[in-house]
Design an enzyme around this catalytic site. Structure first.
Site, PDB file in Angstrom:
ATOM      1  N   ILE A 152       1.569  -3.116  -6.425  1.00 51.96           N
ATOM      2  CA  ILE A 152       1.445  -1.822  -5.758  1.00 51.96           C
ATOM      3  C   ILE A 152      -0.032  -1.458  -5.661  1.00 51.96           C
ATOM      4  CG2 ILE A 152       1.881   0.658  -5.922  1.00 51.96           C
ATOM      5  CD1 ILE A 152       4.388  -0.901  -5.234  1.00 51.96           C
ATOM      6  N   LYS A 153      -0.473  -1.168  -4.439  1.00 49.67           N
ATOM      7  CA  LYS A 153      -1.819  -0.621  -4.250  1.00 49.67           C
ATOM      8  C   LYS A 153      -1.679   0.885  -4.084  1.00 49.67           C
ATOM      9  CE  LYS A 153      -5.795  -0.253  -1.231  1.00 49.67           C
ATOM     10  NZ  LYS A 153      -6.281  -0.302   0.157  1.00 49.67           N
ATOM     11  N   GLN A 154      -2.426   1.617  -4.880  1.00 52.81           N
ATOM     12  CA  GLN A 154      -2.313   3.071  -4.861  1.00 52.81           C
ATOM     13  C   GLN A 154      -3.679   3.708  -5.103  1.00 52.81           C
ATOM     14  OE1 GLN A 154      -1.285   6.008  -3.831  1.00 52.81           O
ATOM     15  NE2 GLN A 154       0.821   5.517  -4.521  1.00 52.81           N
ATOM     16  N   TRP A 182       0.882  -1.165   0.000  1.00 50.08           N
ATOM     17  CA  TRP A 182       0.000   0.000   0.000  1.00 50.08           C
ATOM     18  C   TRP A 182       0.926   1.223   0.000  1.00 50.08           C
ATOM     19  CZ3 TRP A 182      -1.772  -4.622   1.025  1.00 50.08           C
ATOM     20  CH2 TRP A 182      -3.137  -4.896   1.142  1.00 50.08           C
TER      21      TRP A 182
END
Length: 360
Positions: A242-244, A206
């Protein structure tokens, strides 16, 4: 029984006045043929060439092959860590069944998600019953909001070994880039990701920004240039995904370099040659910072509101057309009746399954 999927006409209806702008956009600043795009052979095409061992590759393959999006190269993840991050009462008051961890896991299974990301407590309690049925992603750090006055820091709640021992497929962690605590968090998460890969678990980061200076005339926590750099730091420490947050503006670096202040480094071509103010271009800049798409970009669904279905479909359209790898949606699903939550998640999946919504 086959479910009825969203047609392109329904997607256009949900997008409303933005349908033409989002679905007909055809002039991105960075061409898609320079990117590694989601595809059914993504694990072989990208991760098989990396330093990930065979156990990581096996868990990645299981993750990509699970659920309604299995075999497409796209991901639909159900995350619930809000019991810590936002307090259990505030998170589950709308739908108290989710105080019970089994209902959290059941929603992910019923909706056909690729995996479920939640806390050590939630997944540990359900591991013998469900860890072999759906990939578990154990979130190992959290921002607890019980200390008075509230502080904003990610601290370790769980270990890689605990995730491994319950049969999890991966771990997740958050770094608050830009915060005073970020240096410690980068070191902690980097070490955890290294060990997770040794044990055969994949990693999701995150990549959130957190600094009051980032919020002035706009909320630059959601700027493409700053979130893009956070993504680039995330892939640097070995994140497999990738969490964005979906970017909503640009120019964070420029804002922070006004009034005689000096901050970071930027090049004007970020805003003229690498991106524009179009939502798909902003999201593509995030993809570009994920090693040109070799590490999947998963955008978050955001808070629950009045137009959750339309908002979620819009986010999915932008993510997909930009070259992203999927969505991770929690509150929009669990803060509504169970069946409605399932339908909302599956509507998001339908965007990725619909061939009329193309990568631009």
């Amino acid at each position: 029984m086959l479910r009825e999927r969203l047609t392109i006409n329904k997607i256009e209806e949900l997008l409303g006045a933005e349908a033409q702008s989002l679905l007909a956009f055809d002039s991105p600043k960075i061409a898609k043929d320079t990117l590694t795009l989601p595809n059914p052979n993504f694990v072989d095409a990208v991760f098989a060439n990396s330093d990930r061992n065979n156990r990581v590759l096996g868990n990645l393959a299981r993750f990509y092959d699970q659920g309604n999006l299995g075999g497409t190269g796209y991901l639909s993840i159900f995350p619930v860590d809000q019991g810590i991050e936002h307090s259990a009462g505030a998170s589950f008051a709308k739908n108290p069944i989710y105080f019970d961890p089994e209902n959290i896991v059941k929603l992910a299974v019923e909706a056909g998600c690729n995996g479920i990301a939640s806390t050590l407590g939630v997944l540990g309690l359900m591991s013998r019953k469900y860890a072999h049925k759906i990939p578990f992603v154990v979130k190992i750090n959290h921002n607890e909001l019980l200390t008075y006055p509230n502080k904003f820091d990610q601290i370790m709640f769980a270990s890689v070994d605990q995730a491994y021992n319950m049969g999890a497929a991966g771990i997740g962690a958050t770094i608050y880039f830009g915060s005073p605590e970020s240096a410690r968090q980068i070191i902690e998460v980097s070490e955890a990701f290294e060990y997770a890969h040794e044990k055969g678990l994949f990693t999701i980061l995150w990549c959130y920004l957190r600094n009051s200076a980032f919020k002035t005339d706009k909320d630059y926590h959601e700027s493409a240039d700053l979130t893009g750099q956070a993504n680039h730091l995330g892939v640097t420490i070995g994140a497999d995904f990738i969490k964005q947050k979906l970017p909503t503006n640009n120019g964070g670096y420029k804002m922070l370099n006004t009034g005689g202040h000096s901050y970071g480094k930027f090049d004007e071509r970020i805003y003229t040659e690498l991106s524009s103010d179009h939502p798909i271009d902003l999201a593509r800049y995030q993809v570009v910072n994920n090693y040109m798409g070799k590490i999947g970009l998963i955008n978050s669904g955001g808070a629950s509101g009045k137009n959750d279905l339309a908002d979620a479909v819009k986010t999915a359209v932008i993510n997909k057309r930009a070259g992203g790898s999927g969505l991770i949606v929690g509150r929009k699903a669990f803060q509504r009746p169970f069946a409605e939550g399932v339908k909302l998640i599956q509507a998001i999946q339908d965007v990725y399954l619909n061939e009329a919504v193309t990568i631009v």
